[in-house]
Design a protein around this motif. Sequence first.
Motif, PDB file in Angstrom:
ATOM      1  N   ARG A 128       0.858  -1.124  -0.099  1.00 62.22           N
ATOM      2  CA  ARG A 128      -0.128  -0.068   0.122  1.00 62.22           C
ATOM      3  C   ARG A 128       0.925   1.131  -0.123  1.00 62.22           C
ATOM      4  NH1 ARG A 128      -2.464   1.167  -1.745  1.00 62.22           N
ATOM      5  NH2 ARG A 128      -3.958   2.470  -0.991  1.00 62.22           N
ATOM      6  N   ASN A 129       0.256   2.304  -0.403  1.00 59.63           N
ATOM      7  CA  ASN A 129       1.117   3.742  -0.487  1.00 59.63           C
ATOM      8  C   ASN A 129       0.143   4.653  -0.237  1.00 59.63           C
ATOM      9  OD1 ASN A 129      -0.316   4.061  -2.836  1.00 59.63           O
ATOM     10  ND2 ASN A 129       1.667   3.733  -4.003  1.00 59.63           N
ATOM     11  N   HIS A 130       0.519   6.229  -0.401  1.00 61.44           N
ATOM     12  CA  HIS A 130      -0.230   7.083  -0.074  1.00 61.44           C
ATOM     13  C   HIS A 130      -1.389   7.333  -1.038  1.00 61.44           C
ATOM     14  CE1 HIS A 130       2.732   8.281  -3.109  1.00 61.44           C
ATOM     15  NE2 HIS A 130       1.837   9.347  -3.519  1.00 61.44           N
ATOM     16  N   ASP A 131      -1.380   6.539  -2.324  1.00 61.83           N
ATOM     17  CA  ASP A 131      -2.445   6.677  -3.188  1.00 61.83           C
ATOM     18  C   ASP A 131      -3.557   5.772  -2.913  1.00 61.83           C
ATOM     19  OD1 ASP A 131      -1.554   9.182  -4.584  1.00 61.83           O
ATOM     20  OD2 ASP A 131      -0.258   7.836  -5.915  1.00 61.83           O
ATOM     21  N   GLU A 132      -4.290   5.816  -3.787  1.00 59.52           N
ATOM     22  CA  GLU A 132      -5.386   4.400  -3.853  1.00 59.52           C
ATOM     23  C   GLU A 132      -4.778   3.335  -4.236  1.00 59.52           C
ATOM     24  OE1 GLU A 132      -5.197   7.068  -5.906  1.00 59.52           O
ATOM     25  OE2 GLU A 132      -5.651   6.526  -7.931  1.00 59.52           O
ATOM     26  N   LEU A 133      -5.110   2.184  -3.867  1.00 63.12           N
ATOM     27  CA  LEU A 133      -4.853   0.809  -4.378  1.00 63.12           C
ATOM     28  C   LEU A 133      -5.241   0.951  -5.825  1.00 63.12           C
ATOM     29  CD1 LEU A 133      -5.834  -2.506  -2.872  1.00 63.12           C
ATOM     30  CD2 LEU A 133      -5.105  -2.314  -5.247  1.00 63.12           C
ATOM     31  N   THR A 134      -4.316   1.201  -6.959  1.00 65.03           N
ATOM     32  CA  THR A 134      -4.555   1.392  -8.111  1.00 65.03           C
ATOM     33  C   THR A 134      -4.982   0.439  -9.027  1.00 65.03           C
ATOM     34  OG1 THR A 134      -3.960   2.387 -10.130  1.00 65.03           O
ATOM     35  CG2 THR A 134      -2.208   1.610  -8.743  1.00 65.03           C
ATOM     36  N   LEU A 135      -6.253   0.291  -9.509  1.00 60.99           N
ATOM     37  CA  LEU A 135      -6.405  -0.726 -10.461  1.00 60.99           C
ATOM     38  C   LEU A 135      -6.633  -0.273 -11.862  1.00 60.99           C
ATOM     39  CD1 LEU A 135      -9.666  -1.547  -8.356  1.00 60.99           C
ATOM     40  CD2 LEU A 135      -7.494  -2.644  -8.387  1.00 60.99           C
ATOM     41  N   GLU A 136      -5.659   0.374 -12.331  1.00 62.92           N
ATOM     42  CA  GLU A 136      -5.340   0.822 -13.703  1.00 62.92           C
ATOM     43  C   GLU A 136      -4.760  -0.326 -14.609  1.00 62.92           C
ATOM     44  OE1 GLU A 136      -3.900   5.152 -14.261  1.00 62.92           O
ATOM     45  OE2 GLU A 136      -3.381   4.625 -12.392  1.00 62.92           O
ATOM     46  N   MET A 137      -3.951  -0.983 -13.812  1.00 63.82           N
ATOM     47  CA  MET A 137      -3.239  -2.035 -14.585  1.00 63.82           C
ATOM     48  C   MET A 137      -3.929  -3.433 -14.328  1.00 63.82           C
ATOM     49  SD  MET A 137      -1.092  -0.651 -16.332  1.00 63.82           S
ATOM     50  CE  MET A 137      -1.638   1.004 -16.119  1.00 63.82           C
ATOM     51  N   VAL A 138      -5.264  -3.561 -14.434  1.00 62.74           N
ATOM     52  CA  VAL A 138      -6.099  -4.753 -14.353  1.00 62.74           C
ATOM     53  C   VAL A 138      -7.075  -4.741 -15.664  1.00 62.74           C
ATOM     54  CG1 VAL A 138      -5.620  -5.189 -11.948  1.00 62.74           C
ATOM     55  CG2 VAL A 138      -7.527  -3.966 -12.574  1.00 62.74           C
ATOM     56  N   THR A 139      -7.542  -6.036 -15.696  1.00 64.89           N
ATOM     57  CA  THR A 139      -8.576  -6.200 -16.784  1.00 64.89           C
ATOM     58  C   THR A 139      -9.971  -5.493 -16.474  1.00 64.89           C
ATOM     59  OG1 THR A 139      -9.333  -8.063 -16.287  1.00 64.89           O
ATOM     60  CG2 THR A 139      -7.341  -7.910 -17.923  1.00 64.89           C
ATOM     61  N   ASP A 140     -10.710  -5.086 -17.181  1.00 62.65           N
ATOM     62  CA  ASP A 140     -12.060  -4.832 -16.405  1.00 62.65           C
ATOM     63  C   ASP A 140     -12.718  -5.637 -15.710  1.00 62.65           C
ATOM     64  OD1 ASP A 140     -11.407  -2.431 -17.934  1.00 62.65           O
ATOM     65  OD2 ASP A 140     -12.942  -2.819 -19.838  1.00 62.65           O
ATOM     66  N   ASP A 141     -12.620  -7.022 -16.053  1.00 62.26           N
ATOM     67  CA  ASP A 141     -13.279  -7.985 -15.141  1.00 62.26           C
ATOM     68  C   ASP A 141     -12.789  -7.898 -13.884  1.00 62.26           C
ATOM     69  OD1 ASP A 141     -15.231  -8.728 -16.983  1.00 62.26           O
ATOM     70  OD2 ASP A 141     -14.164 -10.502 -17.491  1.00 62.26           O
ATOM     71  N   ARG A 166      -9.363   3.125  -1.926  1.00 65.02           N
ATOM     72  CA  ARG A 166      -8.590   4.159  -1.018  1.00 65.02           C
ATOM     73  C   ARG A 166      -8.598   3.517   0.245  1.00 65.02           C
ATOM     74  NH1 ARG A 166     -11.443   9.180   0.636  1.00 65.02           N
ATOM     75  NH2 ARG A 166     -13.686   8.588   0.546  1.00 65.02           N
ATOM     76  N   ARG A 167      -7.675   2.503   0.602  1.00 67.56           N
ATOM     77  CA  ARG A 167      -7.953   2.126   1.841  1.00 67.56           C
ATOM     78  C   ARG A 167      -6.667   1.512   2.348  1.00 67.56           C
ATOM     79  NH1 ARG A 167     -12.510  -1.216   4.246  1.00 67.56           N
ATOM     80  NH2 ARG A 167     -11.962   0.509   5.644  1.00 67.56           N
ATOM     81  N   ARG A 168      -6.321   1.578   3.670  1.00 68.02           N
ATOM     82  CA  ARG A 168      -4.952   1.090   4.240  1.00 68.02           C
ATOM     83  C   ARG A 168      -4.948  -0.579   4.228  1.00 68.02           C
ATOM     84  NH1 ARG A 168      -0.789   3.226   6.986  1.00 68.02           N
ATOM     85  NH2 ARG A 168      -0.813   5.482   7.210  1.00 68.02           N
ATOM     86  N   TYR A 175     -14.298   8.818   5.535  1.00 66.98           N
ATOM     87  CA  TYR A 175     -14.870  10.027   5.470  1.00 66.98           C
ATOM     88  C   TYR A 175     -14.152  11.260   5.025  1.00 66.98           C
ATOM     89  CZ  TYR A 175     -18.074   6.560   7.277  1.00 66.98           C
ATOM     90  OH  TYR A 175     -18.949   5.494   7.388  1.00 66.98           O
ATOM     91  N   LEU A 176     -12.785  11.118   5.068  1.00 67.76           N
ATOM     92  CA  LEU A 176     -12.133  12.131   4.465  1.00 67.76           C
ATOM     93  C   LEU A 176     -11.992  12.224   3.091  1.00 67.76           C
ATOM     94  CD1 LEU A 176      -9.104  12.128   7.051  1.00 67.76           C
ATOM     95  CD2 LEU A 176     -10.971  13.847   7.166  1.00 67.76           C
ATOM     96  N   GLY A 177     -11.711  13.428   2.315  1.00 65.27           N
ATOM     97  CA  GLY A 177     -11.795  13.415   0.940  1.00 65.27           C
ATOM     98  C   GLY A 177     -10.717  13.052   0.208  1.00 65.27           C
ATOM     99  N   ASP A 178     -10.711  12.870  -0.884  1.00 61.55           N
ATOM    100  CA  ASP A 178      -9.633  12.543  -1.836  1.00 61.55           C
ATOM    101  C   ASP A 178      -8.798  11.149  -1.257  1.00 61.55           C
ATOM    102  OD1 ASP A 178      -7.831  12.419  -3.797  1.00 61.55           O
ATOM    103  OD2 ASP A 178      -6.763  14.090  -3.444  1.00 61.55           O
ATOM    104  N   ARG A 179      -7.823  11.191  -1.333  1.00 59.65           N
ATOM    105  CA  ARG A 179      -7.167   9.940  -0.787  1.00 59.65           C
ATOM    106  C   ARG A 179      -6.568  10.058   0.764  1.00 59.65           C
ATOM    107  NH1 ARG A 179      -3.553  10.337  -5.778  1.00 59.65           N
ATOM    108  NH2 ARG A 179      -4.313  12.523  -5.407  1.00 59.65           N
ATOM    109  N   ASN A 180      -7.199  11.220   1.316  1.00 58.36           N
ATOM    110  CA  ASN A 180      -6.761  11.515   2.799  1.00 58.36           C
ATOM    111  C   ASN A 180      -6.937  10.694   3.803  1.00 58.36           C
ATOM    112  OD1 ASN A 180      -5.501  13.843   1.469  1.00 58.36           O
ATOM    113  ND2 ASN A 180      -7.492  15.166   1.989  1.00 58.36           N
ATOM    114  N   GLY A 181      -7.933   9.727   3.559  1.00 52.93           N
ATOM    115  CA  GLY A 181      -8.335   8.560   4.411  1.00 52.93           C
ATOM    116  C   GLY A 181      -6.892   7.942   4.850  1.00 52.93           C
TER     117      GLY A 181
END
Lengths: 1206, 402, 282
Positions: free
Chosen positions: A359-372, A394-396, A437-443
Amino acid sequence: MGPTGGIGSSLAFSFRRRHFLYGNPHSAASLPLQIRILRRGDQRVNVKKTGSATDPLWYKDAIIYELHVRAFADSNGDGIGDFGGLMSRLDYLQDLGVTCIWLLPFFPSPLRDDGYDIANYVDVNPSYGTLDDFRKFLDAAHLRGMQVMIELVINHTSDQHPWFKAARLAPPGSPEREMYVWSDTDKLYDGVRIIFTDTEKSNWTWDDQAKAFYWHRFFSHQPDLNFDNPRVMQEVLTAMRFWLDMGVDALRLDAIPYLIERDGTNCENVPETHVKIKEIRAVIDGEYGNRTILAEANMWPADVRPYFGDGDECHMAFHFPLMPRIYMALRQEDRLPITDIMAQTPEIPANCQWGLFLRNHDELTLEMVTDDERDYMYLAYSADPRMRINVGIRRRLAPLVDNNRRRIELLNSLLLSFPGTPIMYYGDEIGMGDNIYLGDRNGVRTPMQWNSDRNAGFSRCDPARLYFPVVMDPIYGYQVVNVEAQLSDQSSLLHWTRNMIALRKLFQVFGRGTLTFLNPDNRKILAYLRKLEREDGSNEIVLCVANLSRFAQPCSLDLKEYEGMAPVEMLGYVPFPKIEAAPYAVTLSPYSFLWLELQAAPTVDASLELSPEAAVLATVDAAAHAEATPLLDLATTIWATLLTGATLASIETALPAYLLRQRWFGAKSRVVQTIRILDWAELPGAGTPPAALFYLSISYTDGETHTYQLPLALSTGPDADAIQAAAPNSILLKLPTAEGPALLYDAVNRKDLRESLLSLIEAESSLPMRDPVTVATEAAAPASLSAQPGEAVPPAAAEKLEPKPAGTISGRKSSAFAGVRGTGALVSRTGSAEQSNTSILYGGKLIMKLFRRLQPGENPDTEIGRFLTDVAHYPHIAPFLGELDMIGPDGQPTTIAMLQGLVANEGDGWAWFLEQLAQFYTSVASVAGPSDTGCAPSFLNDASIPSDATAYAAASIEAAALLGRRTGEMHLALATETTDPAFAAEHFSGDDLDIDARRIDVQITSTLEALKRGLAQLKDLTADAAALLLSRRIELYARAHAITGTASGAAESGMRTRIHGDYHLGQVLRTPDQDYVILDFEGEPARTLEERRRKQSPLKDVAGMLRSFSYAAYSGLDAFAKTRPAESRSLEPWAKLWQNTVSTAFLRAWSETVSAKRGLIPSAPRAQALLNAYLLEKALYELLYELNNRPDWVRIPLAGILALEK
Amino acid sequence: MATTNTTPDLSSHPGAQTERDAGLLVSLPSLPPDSLQATLAHLTEAFPGRPLLVTTPDGAQTLPSGSSLRVVPYTPVNASASPWVLAAADFVNAYELAQKNQAQSVLLLGGETQSLSVDALRSLAMSVEAKTDLTVACYDLGPREGLVNSAILYPVTRALYGVRPRFPLAVDLGLSLRMAEKLATVAGRYTAGNQPDALLWPVAEAALAGFSIQEVEAGARVLPPPAGLDLNGLLGMIAGSLFADVDAKAAFWQRARNLQPRLVQMQTIPPNDAPADVKPMLDTFRLAYTNLHELWSLVLPPASLLGLKRLSQAPPNAFRMPDALWARIVYDFILAYRLRTLNRGHLLGALTPLYLAWVASHLQLVDTGVAPEKHIETLATAFEADKPYLVSRWRWPDRFNP
Amino acid sequence: MWHSMNHLMTALQVDSTGQPVQYSNYGQPVVVDQSWWQQITSALTQSTQRVLENLAHFLPGVVALIIALALFTGIGALAAFILRKVLTAIKFDDRVGNGKSSSVIPNLQDWAPSHSPTALVARTAFWGFVLLGCVIGISAFDSAYTGSSQVALFLLPYLTHSVGALLLFFAGNLIARFLARSVLIGAVNAQLQYARFLSLGVKWLVLVLTAAMVLDHLQIGGLVVELAFGILFGGIVLTLSLAVGLGSREIVSRSLERNVERAPEAVAPTPAAEAGESLRHF
């Protein structure tokens, strides 16, 4: 200030370990390199500025910890973390094992994108401190051996950056304007995807002041820099040099694929980008040493590959697609997503490294996966739509896996063992939660939770003033999840993580090795090998197995390639079974993982001699040794193969300790020097390999050598389990076999062995014997012997090479055999009373005595048994039925077993008399002491038996008299006229007496020596008596010589016949008709056979029995004292009385009986002298025995010797 | 033996000989004049006719007549204040001298050099010239000498690094040039930090670097007596240095497994008849047991504490510390040293009474006729057998252990 | 109750004078016809004047204090900075970290393991200067403001005292614990039978001393504390000497003798002394 205070403070100390002087081990190894560089420095024009790391490849072994200065610790109470706070927590990071700190942007910024919108590249955001604070932090981190990585965000700036402000105002085409990408239309580069889909509608934004659109791949307030303008690169390099000069070790290049835009492309990864990166790298390589750049390119691995160039672009790049797939594999309980993405991962140059993260400060990015896959991930990991942002979640870490400790550990184990450098996000080491409940990736950017004080110990400010509220929910809230609590909890996730990091750092293979997946059939198991071959030829191989399932899973791994290697579990250094050609079976509990280091099978040095003190260690050694030997295949194993090479060595190593545990092993006080297997005979049809009788040659440090017989068998499976349960002491060795561990154990515990021994006698058949040397030479053994390391071959190996003819084992039965044996099957069992020999009972009819220590020549027991049965027809012995002899090559027989008929009995004389004594003591316990304790048995006086004795011990007296009579009859039978030279009675000669005297002399000397040595172990009272005895040494010698005193002594000493030799109450059985049967004509086991077969005065037997009565009296008293200690003190006189009267009765009956044969017994005074001498000898012998075996009993023979008449 | 006949083999190849001689440098410590003369005489006798390079910090010397030695006086840049053991400064000096004189190997001799026999000098030199990286002397000692070495240094070094030299802190060493360089690099860090007296562990360094190690018989020798400190201070210093070294080399020794064979057997000088007086040591131990128990319980696991309790109750003549117990105690102290469970000075102070207990136990065992060397070997085996305990606790320093 | 009291007082007033109370009775010439307002004004001006005067006395002191403090803080920071640079340059940390003094003087690291010695020294210097500034400032303040407001004068130093007292307290505790352990181990290794008592004694001695110093520093109890401490300390010493002299003379002398006898053995002997019985640990 009490002890608890001490423990508390010591804990704090223990966690504050520091590499003050020594640094980390790798830096020590690479030190000379640095020195060389410095030495050459003066010849250089340009001195490279080296970073704090000493190894140019330091990033390969690094543990990177990602943190935001704002979120880590606040030192000035303004609610925003700062460098002061960070510095105060460096010790924590050092103890965690972090070697590199990655700081998220800390530059002046409007903070609309968590600092990635930079307004000034070369300063520090005043909320976090000053440049000076940063320098201090840098120095402090370097002092602790930690490197520092900062962000170099070169794709875009903030719209508040002076450059952009100037660009807006500058006319189009001016250098100021050209710092950014402008366009009159928003249709340029049409079709380029939008990254922040939630907030941005286009990559172009209209600027009113500039009257043009500006390009931005991210937020509209982050205009992209125009890298087609050379000035941009110059400015970037200036900023970069600013930080590198200060000593920063690594740079993370943010959003690197988007540097350059080209029409007609998707504006990502365009070739010109690589030119720019190479330019940056060239500057770093040219001017700096040991620095690293890490590329953030959220792309497919194949697209990321170009960012490594030929090792001339980025040192490191994140492996983005791996992260979602690890989570997917975990949720699907299937390794495929992971192995699939790793298969798509190309090779990278040798000086490059992947950066891995969970995990990092951004969201767990799902750009590099297929749609399914993306849909699946959303369904699996973001139940609440609030958890989703852009193309990700956006979770820890902890909330993602439902706060399941085992899942967290599993994921971390993957992170730490996959090829690449692990990057941990702050707070994940304690399992922090997030605030959706915090905005953006601030959670996931809430303050670090240090303790359960206000604001989680992050800041002293008013909670409302915090930049973000701390997490306060009941599961992840700072009251529960915080560093302080986890530090004091030895089982916490923090401690676990710290230990794992430390472990990873011990093995370079994790950072630098290759990766090979094993593909076990069970897809819930992820198994892979990490392998590193070093330049010096050594290698590290680690096998990692992880169970992705929530249930236990079996798996078998194909490790043929590593056959013979020994896996060692790395967390606890636990040796695992060795790898064989067969699949390696492992079972894993839910979500568990194994890290196994594959080690070459250890070589064990067997040249050490084993002393008794080392015996315990020897067992350990032997066990380790056993594991080192190659696996046996039981189906084809025969003793011949087993007794070569390593197994033989391990058997011979295990034997000393084993023997010491065996009751029948008589040389416990000696130090065994070597043991070797002389030869063996395999018994027909008893198991595979058949059980066999082994003959061991044991030599002691004092130069003596004994031969022992040891039947051995090998079992596996249920048989082995049964042995393990029933007779654990009989197990010599555990051998690894293909069918699980095989036990090598004493075969008398096997039914088939016992039966085949009996049938040998019954059929009077014979067996050939084999020995290791002949077998070894037959099997071309020199090769197998020399295959062992030189030192592993015991010195005896050299002797073994002399070939010698083997003997045979043959059975013989007596005429009485058939009658007693009868017909029908006999159930066999081993006798429970283990003595110096082992007895085997057959169906309540026969008893076979299996000799343990063998002495060349015929055993007196068989010899006398045969004589008394066949010649003298003496009825009061157990009928002699047959024997097993080992016939040596020279034709000399050695008795190895004797078969007798079993006599119905009520236990032996010893037990019977003890019973009598128990009654006797009970009845006299309440009576005052006896008025007269009687006198010692003597030929000289005819004292009457005191009335006290007849009143309380009548039965004993009567029984003793009967025993005396039977004994006398036995001696008469032994003196039967015969032509057999072995049995014919002879007159004493002077020499014979001399021999006796000398023998007693020797006994005195050796016993007193032993007594002197053992004096220290004796209890006080006994020690006093022992000292008294030692002081009478001269007197004792005088007594021994009293029998040789007169010239006519020899003539008056009566006859010498064969005698029982080791006569005591344990050697007679009480039959149901109140009579006796005499057993065991073997003689004293400690003496040589020749000595035992000598003809001697029957008085020797009498002395033995009299001593036995003394033993009985006192051990009866001891037993009584244990039950009723209070009353026993006054019973000493009664014991004396009992001993005296019973002995007298025995002696009287005996001498009456033997007087039937004239001349057998000498006149009374002479007989008394002889008897005294024999009594002394016997008591000394007992004393020696007790010293060696039962120090608690020493006082009985000691008292006996001291009580002897002078 | 001690005749000055020239070996024909050596004199017949003068060319080869000078080439070799340029290679070997003998570095002597500072010695009193007569000892120095005796040492030079020994060297002359050991290497007749060879123009051997000898360096001494004691200034110009008159050589024994007929000597072919070349004595090079030098002024040490770094001086060690503890002449009884080779310290960081000595290694730095030796390497500098070797470089300056273009030597290929160094014979680094410790104090009381005059007591080193001619044979020992020869065999040391022979081993060095056979391209061994590190040659360690093995001395013949009495059963009551070198006890710290027997109790801690030797077993720990052997178990952890898998190397066998019986005297890890031998005062006579042969070094190849690369070994000397390596040691000088390590030592340089200490001397730069103004600690010329810091101890180095050449055997561990050589094992770490994968260099060859050879042990040669040096016979009986007067070992220079330690200066100044009492037993407690000395033990603290030496064990502390060893423990710190173990800490620094963790990544290496946790993977070192194969034990090198031992070629040299140490000869024990037979003891005199009087049994050792172990009572004071036992008294110290008992006293410590009643007083230091709470400190020990911070360091030792319950099983060891139980073992100590039994020991404290054992009668003096049956006082035997099991080898396994001692091994575990030492290992737990190493761990506590690493984890800073308590102040390191205190920690090592608390080890002293336990060490004395071991000494008492060892001497009593020896008095019953067990060969001391045999017991030490058994002890070393116990350390080896228990190494997994150290490794596992090192890796997983949980307090919840046996 | 209240009522009756009032009555009583009224009664007393009437009784004592018998007539309405007059100011002239107090002997001061009073301008009776001066107006009331004037009186108030004058009272106010006077008091204002007095306060202003006080302030005028007071202010330079305060300013002096502040200036002194600021100045010395600055100097302190500078000194600390220079010290840090110098110490880093001469590798002070390495030297202290494992110097040969470690067995004699306990390592600096052991005292404050979370700070490097350089930082420690620099910080000490800095705070030393701050403290100096404080002291100088206060004394300047003291000399400048000799007004009668005892409270202010008392309170300010008292604050600094309590900080000092706190420091003393913590330092004392730390030293007591450390010394107790050191003495315990040392005594055991020197085979003193009464090691534990010695260790406890040292610990409590230091604690008692600390407590006395703290109280003294806080200026609580004044002479009594010194007296009490003197008595306590003297008592302890007297008790010990009595114990050595009388009761435990035997024990002490025996353990001393044993110590003396053992001395040549515990220390590794010189080769000359090595002939027979001795042990060599190295």
